[in-house]
Design an enzyme around this catalytic site. Structure first.
Site, short mmCIF file in Angstrom:
data_model
loop_
_atom_site.label_atom_id
_atom_site.label_comp_id
_atom_site.label_asym_id
_atom_site.label_seq_id
_atom_site.Cartn_x
_atom_site.Cartn_y
_atom_site.Cartn_z
CG HIS A 134 -1.94 0.92 1.27
ND1 HIS A 134 -1.65 2.40 1.78
CD2 HIS A 134 -3.21 0.91 1.38
CE1 HIS A 134 -2.84 2.99 1.87
NE2 HIS A 134 -3.95 2.18 1.50
CG ASP A 211 0.79 -2.33 6.20
OD1 ASP A 211 -0.13 -2.23 6.80
OD2 ASP A 211 0.86 -1.53 5.03
CD GLN A 214 -6.75 -4.60 4.31
OE1 GLN A 214 -7.53 -5.29 4.87
NE2 GLN A 214 -6.83 -3.51 3.90
CE LYS A 237 -7.22 0.11 6.53
NZ LYS A 237 -8.02 0.49 5.12
CB CYS A 376 -3.50 3.02 -1.64
SG CYS A 376 -4.73 4.56 -1.46
N1 PLP Z 1 -1.76 -0.70 4.62
C1 PLP Z 1 -2.52 -1.41 4.27
C2 PLP Z 1 -2.31 -2.90 3.85
C3 PLP Z 1 -4.02 -0.79 4.08
O1 PLP Z 1 -4.91 -1.78 3.38
C4 PLP Z 1 -4.12 0.44 4.36
C5 PLP Z 1 -5.72 1.15 4.27
O2 PLP Z 1 -6.29 0.55 3.29
C6 PLP Z 1 -3.33 1.18 4.82
C7 PLP Z 1 -1.88 0.76 5.15
C8 PLP Z 1 -3.49 2.60 5.20
O3 PLP Z 1 -4.48 2.53 6.38
P1 PLP Z 1 -4.86 4.02 7.07
O4 PLP Z 1 -5.74 4.59 5.77
O5 PLP Z 1 -5.66 3.36 8.15
O6 PLP Z 1 -3.56 4.51 7.62
#
Ligand code: PLP
Length: 422
Positions: A134, A211, A214, A237, A376
């Site tokens: 992401h 990260d 998910q 999430k 993203c």
């Molecule tokens: N990393 C992953 C794998 C994500 O799916 C997301 C959001 O969709 C993020 C980071 C960013 O999350 P946030 O917008 O809550 O900071």
């Protein structure tokens, strides 16, 4: 009438989904058409217990924390710190001081890239990421590399959407300072083998940031077993509110790291020209934090523990098996990513000749909410040579019947756009 689930063997048995759905006010709303929410990878829905916990804070003990010498401030402080302990237990952190509250995954990763990165990354060093990241786990490292003269390197993926790990020995060198990678891909749903990669990274002296945006919502995560150095995730999430996220870190690293944002709450003492900073986590929690949201996240963690992460994972697995089987008979449909047994949560797809935004628009007419776009993850889109995909993502409250509605909607889109082209 909607089609019956096509395979009796796939009747869901792991969760009492009807009882779960009853916990979510948005899913009980009367609307025509009924809401079919298939976008939990973007933001999950919120159960009553989380809304009530935040409501109770504002109605009965709303006060700032850590400083007030009066009853409601002490209560707010106790509940905020209790939430930190619940989160530590949830991911099996040794101590609650390893849990830093942030706004979201993005802020957690930026904190590490800026603070740990500035203290530890020099010209010629290497930062290893994957092409399925992401943007929130790519851009902070790009900036760090640009600032320091370090080099970004990438673990590639196979056509099936798995990491190409035969390359790992070549990519991990004595120059690698950190591996920053996603546990679960937000586009493909791929579950990456974190423990193996962490062991290989540590063998060359590199740190590992996961990260877990998910993964923490969808499967049991144990930071001690993973042995990662940092882990980042978001409240919104995982049935919690927006505006609250978590950074877990190994304590010695958090202690050594300089602060990121500074100001009230981060200090032990302040002189005119310099200051002494507090121990973690206070050192990293500048200003008034998201108090109600942290308490709400604590309630979300209680809720998820009660349902059980193993059961949630098994439920999503059944949904994914069913969705793969059912959707793959649609002509012209491409599903990106691995087979259900290697993934969780999401199914990304395209239908020949129909833009994913058009697909999402047609599905919305029948109440089905999915996401369409680059999610993203533009380097991943480039890898598949597409500009966008449509993504349906599942959580504990979704049903087989909702997947049937998704299927019906995809067929409707196909009919509409085939007719238009004639
Ligand atoms: N990393 C992953 C794998 C994500 O799916 C997301 C959001 O969709 C993020 C980071 C960013 O999350 P946030 O917008 O809550 O900071």
């Amino acid at each position: 009438m909607h089609a019956q689930p096509m395979n009796d063997a796939l009747t869901l048995h792991t969760l009492d989904v009807e009882a779960i759905r009853n916990d979510f006010p948005i899913l009980k709303q009367e609307s025509d058409p009924r809401l079919i929410y298939l976008d939990s990878a973007a933001t999950s829905q919120t159960p009553d217990c989380v809304v009530n916990a935040m409501d109770e804070y504002y109605r009965t003990y709303n006060a700032n924390i850590h400083r007030g010498i009066y009853r409601i401030s002490e209560e707010a402080t106790a509940r905020y710190e209790e939430a930190r302990k619940k989160i530590a237990r949830f991911i099996n952190a040794r101590r609650s001081s390893q849990i830093v509250f942030t706004r979201n995954t993005t802020e957690s990763i930026n904190l590490v890239a800026y603070s740990w990165g500035s203290a530890n990354i020099r010209e010629g060093d290497e930062i290893l990421v994957t092409v399925m990241e992401h943007h929130s786990n790519l851009l902070p490292w790009q900036l760090l590399a640009q600032r320091t003269g370090a080099k970004l390197r990438f673990i590639e993926i196979t056509e099936e959407g798995l990491l190409q790990l035969d390359d790992l020995d070549r990519l991990l060198t004595e120059r690698t300072r950190i591996v920053a990678m996603t546990h679960v891909s937000n586009v493909l749903g791929t579950i990456n083998p974190i423990q193996d990669i962490t062991a290989a990274a540590h063998a060359v002296g590199a740190k590992v940031l996961i990260d877990a945006a998910q993964s923490v919502p969808h499967l049991p995560v144990d930071v001690q077993q993973m042995d990662c150095d940092f882990l980042a995730f978001s409240g919104h999430k995982m049935c919690g509110p927006t505006g609250i996220g978590v950074l877990y870190g190994k304590l010695d690293l958090l202690e050594e790291m300089p602060p990121f944002l500074v100001g009230g709450s981060t200090i032990r003492s302040v002189q005119r020209e310099h200051s002494i900073y507090a121990d973690p986590p206070a050192k990293f929690e500048a200003g008034t934090p998201s108090i109600a949201e942290a308490i709400g996240l604590g309630a979300a963690v209680d809720y998820l523990r009660k349902v059980g992460l193993e059961a949630i994972y098994a439920h999503e697995h059944e949904l994914l098996e069913y969705a793969h089987q059912k959707l793959s008979d649609i002509e012209g449909l491409t599903i990106y990513g691995p087979k259900p047994r290697q993934k969780t949560g999401a199914i990304s797809l395209n239908l020949d000749g129909i833009h994913p935004h058009d697909l999402a628009g047609v599905l919305d007419v029948s109440g089905v909410a999915i996401r369409a776009g680059h999610h993203c993850a533009q380097p991943l889109m480039q890898q598949y040579d597409v500009i966008a995909t449509a993504r349906a993502s599942f959580y504990l409250y979704n049903t087989l019947e909702e997947i049937d509605r998704l299927y019906d909607g995809l067929l409707t889109a196909k009919k509409i756009f085939t007719r238009r082209r004639r």
